[in-house]
Design a protein around this motif. Structure first.
Motif, PDB file in Angstrom:
ATOM      1  N   PHE A  75      64.848  19.398   7.342  1.00 39.63           N
ATOM      2  CA  PHE A  75      63.499  18.872   7.145  1.00 39.63           C
ATOM      3  C   PHE A  75      62.524  20.032   6.967  1.00 39.63           C
ATOM      4  O   PHE A  75      62.570  21.008   7.715  1.00 39.63           O
ATOM      5  N   ASP A  76      61.636  19.897   5.991  1.00 39.81           N
ATOM      6  CA  ASP A  76      60.675  20.939   5.655  1.00 39.81           C
ATOM      7  C   ASP A  76      59.300  20.309   5.513  1.00 39.81           C
ATOM      8  O   ASP A  76      59.184  19.158   5.100  1.00 39.81           O
ATOM      9  N   ALA A  77      58.253  21.067   5.848  1.00 35.42           N
ATOM     10  CA  ALA A  77      56.888  20.541   5.764  1.00 35.42           C
ATOM     11  C   ALA A  77      55.927  21.657   5.365  1.00 35.42           C
ATOM     12  O   ALA A  77      56.072  22.800   5.799  1.00 35.42           O
ATOM     13  N   SER A  78      54.944  21.296   4.540  1.00 37.87           N
ATOM     14  CA  SER A  78      53.888  22.236   4.165  1.00 37.87           C
ATOM     15  C   SER A  78      52.640  21.440   3.804  1.00 37.87           C
ATOM     16  O   SER A  78      52.688  20.216   3.654  1.00 37.87           O
ATOM     17  N   THR A  79      51.532  22.147   3.668  1.00 37.80           N
ATOM     18  CA  THR A  79      50.283  21.508   3.253  1.00 37.80           C
ATOM     19  C   THR A  79      49.689  22.295   2.102  1.00 37.80           C
ATOM     20  O   THR A  79      49.917  23.501   1.967  1.00 37.80           O
ATOM     21  N   ALA A  80      48.927  21.602   1.282  1.00 40.54           N
ATOM     22  CA  ALA A  80      48.182  22.273   0.217  1.00 40.54           C
ATOM     23  C   ALA A  80      47.101  23.136   0.870  1.00 40.54           C
ATOM     24  O   ALA A  80      46.707  22.898   2.013  1.00 40.54           O
ATOM     25  N   TRP A  85      45.569  21.103   8.024  1.00 39.95           N
ATOM     26  CA  TRP A  85      46.377  20.383   9.003  1.00 39.95           C
ATOM     27  C   TRP A  85      47.516  21.267   9.478  1.00 39.95           C
ATOM     28  O   TRP A  85      48.031  22.092   8.720  1.00 39.95           O
ATOM     29  N   SER A  86      47.951  21.042  10.709  1.00 37.78           N
ATOM     30  CA  SER A  86      49.224  21.553  11.186  1.00 37.78           C
ATOM     31  C   SER A  86      50.216  20.428  10.912  1.00 37.78           C
ATOM     32  O   SER A  86      50.000  19.299  11.352  1.00 37.78           O
ATOM     33  N   PHE A  87      51.268  20.734  10.189  1.00 32.30           N
ATOM     34  CA  PHE A  87      52.217  19.696   9.766  1.00 32.30           C
ATOM     35  C   PHE A  87      53.620  20.263   9.881  1.00 32.30           C
ATOM     36  O   PHE A  87      53.902  21.330   9.325  1.00 32.30           O
ATOM     37  N   SER A  88      54.500  19.551  10.612  1.00 33.59           N
ATOM     38  CA  SER A  88      55.862  20.060  10.797  1.00 33.59           C
ATOM     39  C   SER A  88      56.817  18.932  11.176  1.00 33.59           C
ATOM     40  O   SER A  88      56.400  17.897  11.699  1.00 33.59           O
ATOM     41  N   PRO A  89      58.125  19.149  10.942  1.00 37.28           N
ATOM     42  CA  PRO A  89      59.115  18.180  11.420  1.00 37.28           C
ATOM     43  C   PRO A  89      59.331  18.386  12.916  1.00 37.28           C
ATOM     44  O   PRO A  89      59.163  19.496  13.431  1.00 37.28           O
ATOM     45  N   LEU A 103      66.624   8.180  11.668  1.00 35.86           N
ATOM     46  CA  LEU A 103      65.178   8.254  11.812  1.00 35.86           C
ATOM     47  C   LEU A 103      64.790   9.697  12.112  1.00 35.86           C
ATOM     48  O   LEU A 103      65.366  10.332  12.995  1.00 35.86           O
ATOM     49  N   ALA A 104      63.826  10.193  11.349  1.00 35.80           N
ATOM     50  CA  ALA A 104      63.281  11.533  11.584  1.00 35.80           C
ATOM     51  C   ALA A 104      61.777  11.383  11.787  1.00 35.80           C
ATOM     52  O   ALA A 104      61.168  10.427  11.305  1.00 35.80           O
ATOM     53  N   PHE A 105      61.198  12.337  12.503  1.00 36.26           N
ATOM     54  CA  PHE A 105      59.760  12.303  12.749  1.00 36.26           C
ATOM     55  C   PHE A 105      59.110  13.609  12.333  1.00 36.26           C
ATOM     56  O   PHE A 105      59.667  14.687  12.534  1.00 36.26           O
ATOM     57  N   TYR A 106      57.931  13.479  11.759  1.00 41.14           N
ATOM     58  CA  TYR A 106      57.067  14.610  11.435  1.00 41.14           C
ATOM     59  C   TYR A 106      55.791  14.439  12.243  1.00 41.14           C
ATOM     60  O   TYR A 106      55.402  13.312  12.563  1.00 41.14           O
ATOM     61  N   THR A 107      55.139  15.542  12.567  1.00 40.72           N
ATOM     62  CA  THR A 107      53.854  15.477  13.245  1.00 40.72           C
ATOM     63  C   THR A 107      52.804  16.182  12.401  1.00 40.72           C
ATOM     64  O   THR A 107      53.087  17.159  11.715  1.00 40.72           O
ATOM     65  N   PHE A 182      51.626  17.839   2.116  1.00 40.52           N
ATOM     66  CA  PHE A 182      50.440  16.999   2.185  1.00 40.52           C
ATOM     67  C   PHE A 182      49.346  17.579   1.297  1.00 40.52           C
ATOM     68  O   PHE A 182      49.087  18.779   1.304  1.00 40.52           O
ATOM     69  N   HIS A 183      48.708  16.687   0.518  1.00 43.58           N
ATOM     70  CA  HIS A 183      47.577  17.020  -0.349  1.00 43.58           C
ATOM     71  C   HIS A 183      46.414  16.114   0.042  1.00 43.58           C
ATOM     72  O   HIS A 183      46.621  15.024   0.581  1.00 43.58           O
ATOM     73  N   LYS A 184      45.186  16.554  -0.252  1.00 46.65           N
ATOM     74  CA  LYS A 184      44.045  15.659  -0.051  1.00 46.65           C
ATOM     75  C   LYS A 184      44.179  14.484  -0.996  1.00 46.65           C
ATOM     76  O   LYS A 184      44.508  14.661  -2.170  1.00 46.65           O
ATOM     77  N   ALA A 185      43.921  13.301  -0.485  1.00 44.85           N
ATOM     78  CA  ALA A 185      43.952  12.105  -1.325  1.00 44.85           C
ATOM     79  C   ALA A 185      42.784  12.178  -2.298  1.00 44.85           C
ATOM     80  O   ALA A 185      41.676  12.548  -1.919  1.00 44.85           O
ATOM     81  N   THR A 186      43.025  11.819  -3.543  1.00 41.10           N
ATOM     82  CA  THR A 186      41.988  11.959  -4.567  1.00 41.10           C
ATOM     83  C   THR A 186      41.151  10.710  -4.759  1.00 41.10           C
ATOM     84  O   THR A 186      40.106  10.777  -5.375  1.00 41.10           O
TER      85      THR A 186
END
Length: 194
Positions: A75-80, A85-89, A103-107, A182-186
């Motif tokens: 599992f990998d996580a990043s943000t634009a 945000w702090s974002f991680s599995p 089932l996997a969880f991200y925070t 994660f990206h800002k919603a447009t």
């Protein structure tokens, strides 16, 4: 050649050029949704599949009928850059039985002082496994709004389709990487109200 004939040819050429320009413009607008549809249908570029509960039940029955092979999921996580945000599995890897739901969880936590609505894009590597990685439920299906300092725990319910074992290009894969950004919603206001 008469002036009227020359004007008719110029008018006809101009009309064809205008129609051609409109067609090119239309193809430009249609390219993105058509490419997205192509990727979702074929799994091209590591695009995962969205499964239904009944698809998952079928895969689970297939797995119980003899497929006992396991697969490592990373599992990998990043943000634009514009998403503070702090974002991680919650865990970096997991070993699952092919065909069984897992089932996997991200925070995620909004580290800014303003509400932010984000949307997650996803990808699967290696590319040839994208069509076998099926998500039943995922935070990436909807936008997520986090208030300043708010944290959220987000689930992903998924399975690896046993058909991967029959694919010459994918059957020897030992690890699949599920990556989210994660990206800002447009389509929301810059500062949505809580």
């Amino acid at each position: 050649m008469t002036t009227a004939t020359l004007e008719e040819k110029n008018t006809r050429t101009g009309a064809f050029a205008f129609i051609g320009a409109l067609a090119m413009l239309g193809m430009g607008y249609a390219a993105v949704p058509l490419y997205d549809l192509f990727c979702r249908v074929t799994g091209f570029g590591g695009t995962t599949q969205k499964a239904t509960e009944s698809d998952a039940d079928i895969a689970a029955r297939l797995a119980q009928s003899g497929a006992t092979r396991t697969m490592s999921i990373r599992f990998d996580a990043s943000t634009a850059r514009d998403v503070p945000w702090s974002f991680s599995p919650e865990q970096v890897t997991d070993t699952v039985q092919i065909g069984q739901r897992d089932l996997a969880f991200y925070t995620a936590r909004n580290d800014s002082g303003v509400p932010i609505t984000g949307t997650a894009t996803f990808n699967v590597e290696p590319e040839q496994t994208g069509k076998y990685f099926n998500k039943i439920q995922c935070f990436c299906f909807t936008e997520q709004t986090l208030q300043p300092g708010e944290s959220i725990r987000m689930p992903v319910l998924y399975y690896v389709d046993p058909a991967i074992l029959d694919d010459e290009n994918a059957k020897d894969v030992e690890q699949i990487t599920l990556s989210y950004t994660f990206h800002k919603a447009t389509n929301v206001a810059e500062n949505p109200t809580p």
